[in-house]
Design an enzyme around this catalytic site. Structure first.
Site, PDB file in Angstrom:
ATOM      1  CG  ASP A 252      -1.846   1.106   1.361  1.00 51.13           C
ATOM      2  OD1 ASP A 252      -1.723   2.041   0.559  1.00 51.13           O
ATOM      3  OD2 ASP A 252      -2.701   1.075   2.258  1.00 51.13           O
ATOM      4  CG  ASP A 398     -14.130   4.415  -0.066  1.00 50.86           C
ATOM      5  OD1 ASP A 398     -13.665   3.613   0.762  1.00 50.86           O
ATOM      6  OD2 ASP A 398     -13.446   4.938  -0.954  1.00 50.86           O
ATOM      7  CG  ASP A 511      -8.986  -0.124  -1.071  1.00 55.39           C
ATOM      8  OD1 ASP A 511      -7.864  -0.417  -1.526  1.00 55.39           O
ATOM      9  OD2 ASP A 511      -9.350   1.036  -0.855  1.00 55.39           O
ATOM     10  NE  ARG A 571      -4.758  -0.756  -2.353  1.00 57.97           N
ATOM     11  CZ  ARG A 571      -4.631   0.096  -1.337  1.00 57.97           C
ATOM     12  NH1 ARG A 571      -4.920   1.377  -1.518  1.00 57.97           N
ATOM     13  NH2 ARG A 571      -4.258  -0.304  -0.141  1.00 57.97           N
ATOM     14  CG  ASP A 587      -5.000   5.138  -3.236  1.00 60.55           C
ATOM     15  OD1 ASP A 587      -6.071   4.771  -3.751  1.00 60.55           O
ATOM     16  OD2 ASP A 587      -4.674   4.837  -2.079  1.00 60.55           O
ATOM     17  CG  HIS A 645     -12.383   6.379  -6.377  1.00 60.96           C
ATOM     18  ND1 HIS A 645     -13.396   6.645  -5.489  1.00 60.96           N
ATOM     19  CD2 HIS A 645     -11.381   5.829  -5.643  1.00 60.96           C
ATOM     20  CE1 HIS A 645     -13.032   6.267  -4.277  1.00 60.96           C
ATOM     21  NE2 HIS A 645     -11.806   5.777  -4.339  1.00 60.96           N
TER      22      HIS A 645
END
Length: 913
Positions: A252, A398, A511, A571, A587, A645
């Site tokens: 991440d 979300d 996610d 993801r 992201d 998004h």
């Protein structure tokens, strides 16, 4: 969403501080949170081994020929540790090479569940042997095993395709018991390896270290290599001699940088090498942290050694050298021998499966942000699309929709009546996606946590307690998805009586599944965490997200009794993730370079089997200018996964909030996506059947054209459309390369004809996106755009026929109900082929097994680059003929035939006389 690593501070402080940073910062990735190769002890050790004589020798007298493989032992002449080499010839021009310890202290991890079955083998035969080497033959190929130093060469005819350990960089650190805490292992390959840093062992109590493996490959004749996603980098992989290798370790990464080899959310260890004559693939089946070094070389006589007999002019041949390094596991590598790009796709798909055929709504337009506030907000946004006449299929929720970040729940104040909300969407044939992350709030009042704890299904620490980390809910447990019992339990939670408030039009977003652990090393799980059967997290790390998506997809299938196809966005990915749904590039930021890099990122994922890829439209972080947003919609409309998004802290971005002119431009882009849904769906069906990517690099379609090898700002959709998005601010024109000598190309908007190969300078305005239909193709559109794809299901089709220089063209169309498995379980589908030759267009059945009733019909046929005919006649399969109305534009040479009025599933021929 992303995270930053924390330290040993209070939970409240770390979570609040992290969320504040996440929401407010515009700072790029903090590199100090993530390792370089120098900081990764095993990578540093292995990289310090220089190209020289390998300590490994093949013991040719140990050769054992079995029905499925050939085995022989290798010996490390420094430490005398024996290894077992297994070589398999596989059906479809592949070979598998496995190297493991002959007598390990304990078993080493071998990747599970990624291969769809045990690959079928072909006989391997010993076709030659002397005191220094043995030759193995399978099909058109030979494998030459040289004893000292050990190396393997794969040849066909007099061509050397690939060499293993030709530079002597193989390292296999054997398992051993610790002697003491200060000096607990003996160097595996010799004096080049000096030890294991504290960073690698600080959390470990296992009696065996180190465990890394590495192997080098030489690819004579190849200058271009691709794949190994996920990285925010160019399509062609760069040499890494002057910096870090490419890293494969699901992480991440907060506000990731672009154009570097840092690890991102996914890790697919497949590399493709391509030149004008051949394509090869290397599939490194290892789920541990992996680094890939790439260097450019020139194949010389010393490198080839005994292979010189197979090569002409060896000292002039360009070469790419690749080196794979993994922290644990075994060497398990598949060499895919092509020879064409499409052969590689088929070979890889035969091992790991094909892209799941998505439901039709999933390849339509999705509207998302972090977060739509409540049910009224959802209704307002939904109504806004209708008021502005912009189609969309899915609205997303979300993490804020949950009750305190407890997944499988709804906030009782903001979303008190989720079923009513979902039913309102269903009435318009629309869907919703809610987020379900794989970190579970530790809360005795939360049934999901209580069940996982009581069933002992959490990942463990080294001392046997449940592993806890910090994520969105605060203190969280992490389910052990490597455990089939855990995956089965998780799947059951998607049942309508378990996931309260859910209906059949609610789908799922996984996610944070790298897994993301805010206070963990590199924002992920400690490597000494323990999974089922005692395997350490270091062994299985890159599989975690794969298993999460697998379990979620199975849950969606089970809730419908096996009838409905799932949709799950993930993801994190690994090899095989294509079987379970879609991926997005994480992201990103509202910056032009992030728009630009989304193309090679998705192209690389497609090369590695995962066609269903997209990037957040407009960028997740920051606020896009109206121009950037328009350009991103135009680009996103031609990428497989099409979702807008945005970050929690950004201003609202619904398409009608940027002024009337920009709204109309965005609407045009979205509507263009909907008109092309028949083409998208057909391309996805081909991906499902063959493994070929939907969105593909230019060189895949034009493998002999060296001008295409470095292109990553334009690409092909299937074999039919060339797309060159506008990727630069204030652009007044773009360059487009039209490949193929004599190949015809047609601007899809103006129908102007061009001939390849040439580079065009195309003037652009804000309404322009250059797209060209390839001469020789036929595509189907639906030009009556409605508010969602399901509303268009029975609408008529228009066929666009772009003729090639021989005045011929071909195309296909796949139709089913768009959402169930009936296409494969009950053969309920239509698969048509269209061919134009000798001034006649013929519609035929491509697969007679398929049967599907539809009222959809062909309302128009548009033929590009044709003279005005005297008449147009359609002849049905029963023999009936009728004349049709037509219109011919002499300026564009476009013939439009109106109302053939034939069912899209019928056989017929249209004669242009």
């Amino acid at each position: 969403m992303a995270a930053l690593a924390g330290g040993p501070l209070s939970l409240r402080w770390v979570v609040l501080a992290w969320v504040t940073l996440y929401i407010t910062t515009t700072k790029a990735v903090d590199r100090s949170n993530f390792k370089t190769c120098e900081q990764s002890a095993f990578c540093k050790r292995q990289r310090n081994v220089k190209a020289e004589n390998s300590p490994y020798r093949a013991l040719l007298n140990s050769l054992e020929v079995t029905e499925k493989s050939i085995k022989l032992q290798l010996i490390n002449e420094v430490n005398k540790v024996p290894l077992l080499l297994e070589v398999y010839g596989l059906q479809g021009n592949m070979t598998r090479i496995k190297i493991n310890e002959l007598n390990p202290v304990k078993p080493r991890y071998e990747v599970q569940d990624v291969l769809i079955h045990d690959p079928p083998t072909v006989p391997l035969a010993v076709v030659g042997k002397d005191e220094g080497s043995v030759e193995l033959g399978f099909g058109l190929y030979k494998m030459i095993v040289t004893a000292k130093p050990f190396r393997m060469d794969i040849t066909t005819g007099n061509e050397l395709l690939l060499s293993l350990n030709s530079r002597g960089l193989m390292v296999f650190e054997h398992l051993r018991k610790r002697k003491d805490s200060r000096n607990h292992f003996t160097n595996s390959p010799g004096s080049a390896i000096h030890g294991c840093s504290n960073s690698e062992t600080a959390h470990s109590v296992q009696p065996v270290r180190p465990t890394s493996v590495g192997l080098d490959f030489s690819l004579p004749g190849f200058e271009h290599v691709y794949g190994i996603p996920e990285h925010a980098d160019t399509l062609k992989l760069k040499t890494t001699d002057g910096g870090d290798p490419y890293r494969l370790y699901n992480l991440d990464v907060f506000q990731y940088e672009i154009y570097n080899p840092m690890a991102l959310y996914g890790a697919i260890p497949l590399m493709l090498a391509h030149n004008a004559r051949r394509t090869l693939g290397i599939f490194w089946l290892n789920a541990a942290e992996t680094w890939v070094d790439i260097s450019s070389n020139t194949a010389g006589k010393t490198l080839f050694g005994k292979m010189l007999d197979y090569v002409q002019g060896a000292n002039e041949i360009p070469q790419t050298d690749v080196r794979w390094i993994s922290e644990s596991g075994i060497i398990d590598v598949f060499v895919l021998l092509g020879p064409s790009p499409f052969d590689i796709f088929k070979q890889y798909a035969s091992l790991t499966g094909t892209q799941a055929l998505p439901p039709l709504f999933a390849i339509s337009y999705h509207q998302c942000r972090w977060n739509y506030n409540d049910e009224d907000d959802v209704r307002s946004v939904d109504a806004g699309f209708d008021e502005q006449d912009i189609p969309y299929d899915v609205i997303w929720l979300d993490i804020e929709h949950t009750d305190g970040k407890r997944y499988f729940t709804w906030d009782p104040n903001k979303f008190p009546n989720p079923k009513d909300m979902l039913q309102s969407l269903a009435a318009k044939k629309r869907k919703m996606v809610s987020i379900v992350d794989p970190h579970i709030k530790i809360d005795s009042g939360y049934k999901i946590h209580n069940a996982l704890q009581s069933k002992n299904l959490y990942v463990k620490t080294k001392d046997g307690s449940d592993y806890e980390g910090w994520c969105w809910p605060g203190s969280a447990g992490y389910p052990d998805f490597t455990n089939p019992e855990m995956r089965s339990w998780w799947a059951a939670m998607f049942a309508y009586d378990q996931y309260e408030g859910s209906l059949d039009n609610l789908y799922t977003w996984n996610d944070m599944n790298e897994p993301s652990v805010f206070n963990g090393p590199e924002v992920t799980m400690h490597k000494d965490a323990v999974h089922m059967d005692g395997w350490e997290h270091r062994d299985v790390h890159n599989l975690y997200a794969f298993y999460v998506q697998m379990a979620t997809a199975e849950g969606q299938i089970q809730r419908s009794g096996g009838t409905e196809r799932p949709f799950v966005l993930t993801r994190g990915v690994f090899a095989g993730s294509q079987r379970y749904g879609a991926v997005w590039t994480g992201d990103n930021s509202a910056e032009w370079d992030h728009l630009k890099v989304s193309l090679p990122m998705c192209l690389s994922l497609g090369l590695a089997g995962l066609s269903f890829c997209g990037a957040d439209i407009g960028g997740f972080f920051k606020h896009p200018s109206p121009e950037l947003l328009v350009r991103w919609y135009q680009a996103g409309a031609y990428q497989p996964f099409f979702r807008a998004h945005a970050h929690l802290d950004t201003p609202r971005r619904e398409p009608w909030l940027f002024g009337e002119e920009n709204k109309l431009l965005i609407r045009a882009a979205v509507r263009e996506r909907y008109t092309l849904l028949p083409l998208w769906y057909t391309f996805f069906y081909r991906a499902y059947k063959t493994g070929e990517p939907v969105m593909r690099p230019m060189w895949v379609e034009f493998p002999e054209d060296v001008e295409t090898f470095n292109l990553d700002e334009q690409y092909m959709l299937g074999n039919a459309l060339l797309v060159r998005p506008v990727l630069e601010q204030d652009a007044r024109g773009v360059q487009v390369y039209l490949p193929g000598k004599g190949q015809l190309w047609f601007d899809v908007h103006s129908h102007q004809k061009y001939t390849g190969s040439q580079t065009l300078y195309v003037p652009v305005t804000l309404s322009t996106i250059p797209v060209y239909q390839r001469g020789g193709t036929i595509i189907a559109r639906k030009e009556r755009v409605r508010r969602s794809s399901s509303c268009m299901h029975s609408d008529p089709y228009t066929l666009y026929i772009a003729l090639n220089a021989q005045h011929a063209a071909e195309g296909e169309l796949f139709i089913d109900d768009g959402h169930t498995f009936n296409f494969e379980k009950k053969n309920e589908f239509i698969h048509r082929t269209f061919s134009f030759a000798n001034n006649s267009l013929t519609s035929r059945c491509a697969d007679p097994v398929g049967r599907y009733d539809t009222t959809a019909w062909v309302e128009r046929v548009v033929i590009l680059d044709v003279r005005r005919p005297s008449s147009v006649v359609i002849k049905l399969s029963g023999g009936a003929e009728s004349s049709l109305e037509f219109e011919h534009n002499p300026d564009t040479a476009v013939l439009t035939v109106r109302k053939p009025a034939v069912n899209v599933g019928a056989d017929w021929t249209l004669h242009v006389r």
